[in-house]
Design a protein around this motif. Structure first.
Motif, PDB file in Angstrom:
ATOM      1  N   TYR A  44       0.825  -1.206   0.000  1.00 51.24           N
ATOM      2  CA  TYR A  44       0.000   0.000   0.000  1.00 51.24           C
ATOM      3  C   TYR A  44       0.863   1.262   0.000  1.00 51.24           C
ATOM      4  O   TYR A  44       0.518   2.261  -0.638  1.00 51.24           O
ATOM      5  CB  TYR A  44      -0.930   0.010   1.217  1.00 51.24           C
ATOM      6  N   THR A  45       1.963   1.231   0.723  1.00 47.97           N
ATOM      7  CA  THR A  45       2.842   2.402   0.770  1.00 47.97           C
ATOM      8  C   THR A  45       3.470   2.670  -0.589  1.00 47.97           C
ATOM      9  O   THR A  45       3.560   3.824  -1.033  1.00 47.97           O
ATOM     10  CB  THR A  45       3.946   2.203   1.828  1.00 47.97           C
ATOM     11  N   ILE A  46       3.895   1.612  -1.269  1.00 45.37           N
ATOM     12  CA  ILE A  46       4.451   1.772  -2.617  1.00 45.37           C
ATOM     13  C   ILE A  46       3.393   2.332  -3.559  1.00 45.37           C
ATOM     14  O   ILE A  46       3.652   3.266  -4.334  1.00 45.37           O
ATOM     15  CB  ILE A  46       4.980   0.420  -3.139  1.00 45.37           C
ATOM     16  N   SER A  47       2.186   1.773  -3.494  1.00 40.46           N
ATOM     17  CA  SER A  47       1.096   2.256  -4.339  1.00 40.46           C
ATOM     18  C   SER A  47       0.748   3.703  -4.008  1.00 40.46           C
ATOM     19  O   SER A  47       0.483   4.518  -4.902  1.00 40.46           O
ATOM     20  CB  SER A  47      -0.137   1.369  -4.150  1.00 40.46           C
ATOM     21  N   LEU A  48       0.761   4.024  -2.713  1.00 37.08           N
ATOM     22  CA  LEU A  48       0.474   5.389  -2.276  1.00 37.08           C
ATOM     23  C   LEU A  48       1.487   6.368  -2.845  1.00 37.08           C
ATOM     24  O   LEU A  48       1.134   7.431  -3.368  1.00 37.08           O
ATOM     25  CB  LEU A  48       0.482   5.442  -0.747  1.00 37.08           C
ATOM     26  N   GLY A  49       2.766   6.002  -2.762  1.00 36.37           N
ATOM     27  CA  GLY A  49       3.809   6.873  -3.302  1.00 36.37           C
ATOM     28  C   GLY A  49       3.679   7.069  -4.801  1.00 36.37           C
ATOM     29  O   GLY A  49       3.832   8.189  -5.310  1.00 36.37           O
ATOM     30  N   ASP A  50       3.375   5.997  -5.523  1.00 35.27           N
ATOM     31  CA  ASP A  50       3.214   6.094  -6.980  1.00 35.27           C
ATOM     32  C   ASP A  50       2.055   7.009  -7.354  1.00 35.27           C
ATOM     33  O   ASP A  50       2.164   7.841  -8.262  1.00 35.27           O
ATOM     34  CB  ASP A  50       2.992   4.705  -7.584  1.00 35.27           C
ATOM     35  N   ASN A  51       0.931   6.857  -6.653  1.00 37.52           N
ATOM     36  CA  ASN A  51      -0.251   7.654  -6.983  1.00 37.52           C
ATOM     37  C   ASN A  51      -0.095   9.117  -6.588  1.00 37.52           C
ATOM     38  O   ASN A  51      -0.533  10.012  -7.313  1.00 37.52           O
ATOM     39  CB  ASN A  51      -1.493   7.061  -6.313  1.00 37.52           C
ATOM     40  N   LEU A  52       0.516   9.363  -5.438  1.00 38.72           N
ATOM     41  CA  LEU A  52       0.738  10.751  -5.028  1.00 38.72           C
ATOM     42  C   LEU A  52       1.689  11.454  -5.990  1.00 38.72           C
ATOM     43  O   LEU A  52       1.511  12.637  -6.302  1.00 38.72           O
ATOM     44  CB  LEU A  52       1.299  10.797  -3.602  1.00 38.72           C
ATOM     45  N   ALA A  53       2.693  10.719  -6.460  1.00 43.38           N
ATOM     46  CA  ALA A  53       3.632  11.303  -7.423  1.00 43.38           C
ATOM     47  C   ALA A  53       2.929  11.644  -8.733  1.00 43.38           C
ATOM     48  O   ALA A  53       3.265  12.632  -9.396  1.00 43.38           O
ATOM     49  CB  ALA A  53       4.780  10.329  -7.676  1.00 43.38           C
ATOM     50  N   THR A  54       1.940  10.839  -9.103  1.00 45.56           N
ATOM     51  CA  THR A  54       1.175  11.112 -10.328  1.00 45.56           C
ATOM     52  C   THR A  54       0.253  12.310 -10.148  1.00 45.56           C
ATOM     53  O   THR A  54       0.144  13.171 -11.027  1.00 45.56           O
ATOM     54  CB  THR A  54       0.345   9.873 -10.721  1.00 45.56           C
ATOM     55  N   ILE A  55      -0.406  12.377  -8.989  1.00 43.01           N
ATOM     56  CA  ILE A  55      -1.347  13.473  -8.726  1.00 43.01           C
ATOM     57  C   ILE A  55      -0.622  14.814  -8.641  1.00 43.01           C
ATOM     58  O   ILE A  55      -1.064  15.816  -9.204  1.00 43.01           O
ATOM     59  CB  ILE A  55      -2.127  13.199  -7.420  1.00 43.01           C
ATOM     60  N   PHE A  56       0.503  14.825  -7.936  1.00 44.46           N
ATOM     61  CA  PHE A  56       1.277  16.061  -7.766  1.00 44.46           C
ATOM     62  C   PHE A  56       2.508  16.035  -8.676  1.00 44.46           C
ATOM     63  O   PHE A  56       3.631  16.265  -8.228  1.00 44.46           O
ATOM     64  CB  PHE A  56       1.699  16.215  -6.304  1.00 44.46           C
ATOM     65  N   HIS A  57       2.252  15.769  -9.947  1.00 47.78           N
ATOM     66  CA  HIS A  57       3.348  15.562 -10.902  1.00 47.78           C
ATOM     67  C   HIS A  57       4.254  16.786 -11.034  1.00 47.78           C
ATOM     68  O   HIS A  57       5.474  16.675 -11.056  1.00 47.78           O
ATOM     69  CB  HIS A  57       2.770  15.188 -12.265  1.00 47.78           C
ATOM     70  N   ASN A  58       3.669  17.958 -11.124  1.00 46.79           N
ATOM     71  CA  ASN A  58       4.457  19.177 -11.345  1.00 46.79           C
ATOM     72  C   ASN A  58       4.672  19.992 -10.075  1.00 46.79           C
ATOM     73  O   ASN A  58       5.054  21.159 -10.142  1.00 46.79           O
ATOM     74  CB  ASN A  58       3.769  20.057 -12.405  1.00 46.79           C
ATOM     75  N   LYS A  59       4.387  19.387  -8.940  1.00 49.26           N
ATOM     76  CA  LYS A  59       4.560  20.085  -7.668  1.00 49.26           C
ATOM     77  C   LYS A  59       5.893  19.690  -7.038  1.00 49.26           C
ATOM     78  O   LYS A  59       6.310  18.539  -7.101  1.00 49.26           O
ATOM     79  CB  LYS A  59       3.416  19.742  -6.711  1.00 49.26           C
ATOM     80  N   HIS A  60       6.529  20.661  -6.419  1.00 51.37           N
ATOM     81  CA  HIS A  60       7.811  20.405  -5.773  1.00 51.37           C
ATOM     82  C   HIS A  60       7.778  20.975  -4.358  1.00 51.37           C
ATOM     83  O   HIS A  60       7.455  22.148  -4.162  1.00 51.37           O
ATOM     84  CB  HIS A  60       8.954  21.036  -6.565  1.00 51.37           C
ATOM     85  N   ILE A  61       8.060  20.125  -3.410  1.00 52.83           N
ATOM     86  CA  ILE A  61       8.087  20.530  -2.010  1.00 52.83           C
ATOM     87  C   ILE A  61       9.510  20.377  -1.497  1.00 52.83           C
ATOM     88  O   ILE A  61      10.114  19.309  -1.640  1.00 52.83           O
ATOM     89  CB  ILE A  61       7.122  19.671  -1.160  1.00 52.83           C
ATOM     90  N   TYR A  62      10.009  21.434  -0.914  1.00 54.10           N
ATOM     91  CA  TYR A  62      11.388  21.399  -0.422  1.00 54.10           C
ATOM     92  C   TYR A  62      11.410  21.694   1.075  1.00 54.10           C
ATOM     93  O   TYR A  62      10.692  22.570   1.566  1.00 54.10           O
ATOM     94  CB  TYR A  62      12.248  22.442  -1.148  1.00 54.10           C
ATOM     95  N   ILE A  63      12.214  20.957   1.779  1.00 52.92           N
ATOM     96  CA  ILE A  63      12.507  21.236   3.180  1.00 52.92           C
ATOM     97  C   ILE A  63      14.022  21.391   3.277  1.00 52.92           C
ATOM     98  O   ILE A  63      14.767  20.468   2.940  1.00 52.92           O
ATOM     99  CB  ILE A  63      12.009  20.111   4.105  1.00 52.92           C
TER     100      ILE A  63
END
Length: 202
Positions: A79-98
């Protein structure tokens, strides 16, 4: 995963592999019925480990615990792998930096999602979040409606023939089919959370 991977499994296993899916469903339905009877006859039993100990002693408890915790861990990894894949697709052009963390946006979003859902793992009584199950039903209906609408409006057509059976792929797709019934592991908790557990086997 689950419903979403079933068409892929059917394509790779062939049309005849649908009997494997149905067979696994029958097995899960029967074993859940038996489990309900075990919990009813032994009020002190609360999980699969207790049932294993009741049936086979200490060794049964160990074996049941090993398989249950292995399944839970591997399911969470999936589920975590699937979650990461889907979130990366949804926020494709978004970049978050810390600034103090050298981590990609995909990994950061996954970590945030895991921490948001983490408190639900500490609940002993799932009745307090039972309303969330309606979300799963709504999502399933949305998937069905989306696929149906795509097929109807865009005139989706099969571009290749699915064979009757691809025996060499059965071991691989068996895991995908079994994942559709991964909720089986929480049935004892659902049984204990019910207001009237006697209705579990009905």
């Amino acid at each position: 995963l689950g419903q979403l991977s079933t068409p892929y499994a059917l394509e790779n296993g062939g049309w005849s592999s649908i009997f494997l899916l149905v067979g696994l469903g029958v097995i899960c339905a029967y074993t859940s019925h038996v489990m309900g009877k075990c919990l009813k006859q032994s009020p002190k039993s609360r999980n699969y480990q207790d049932i294993g100990e009741l049936a086979f002693g200490g060794k049964g408890r160990f074996v049941a615990a090993f398989f249950i915790y292995s399944e839970i861990f591997l399911a969470l990894v999936s589920y975590t792998i699937s979650l990461g894949d889907n979130l990366a697709t949804i926020f494709h052009n978004k970049h978050i930096y810390i600034t103090w963390m050298n981590i990609s946006t995909r990994h950061l979003l996954t970590i945030m999602a895991v921490f948001i859902s983490l408190p639900s793992l500490w609940l002993r009584d799932f009745s307090s979040i039972s309303f969330l199950s309606s979300g799963g039903i709504i999502m399933s209906l949305m998937i069905f409606a989306t696929v149906s609408w795509t097929a109807i409006s865009w005139g989706a057509k099969a571009n290749h023939r699915i064979p009757a059976l691809q025996l060499q792929n059965i071991p691989g797709i068996s895991g995908l089919y079994m994942f559709s019934y991964a909720g089986h592991v929480v049935f004892p908790d659902i049984y204990r959370a019910m207001k009237d557990p006697s209705k579990f086997t009905k």
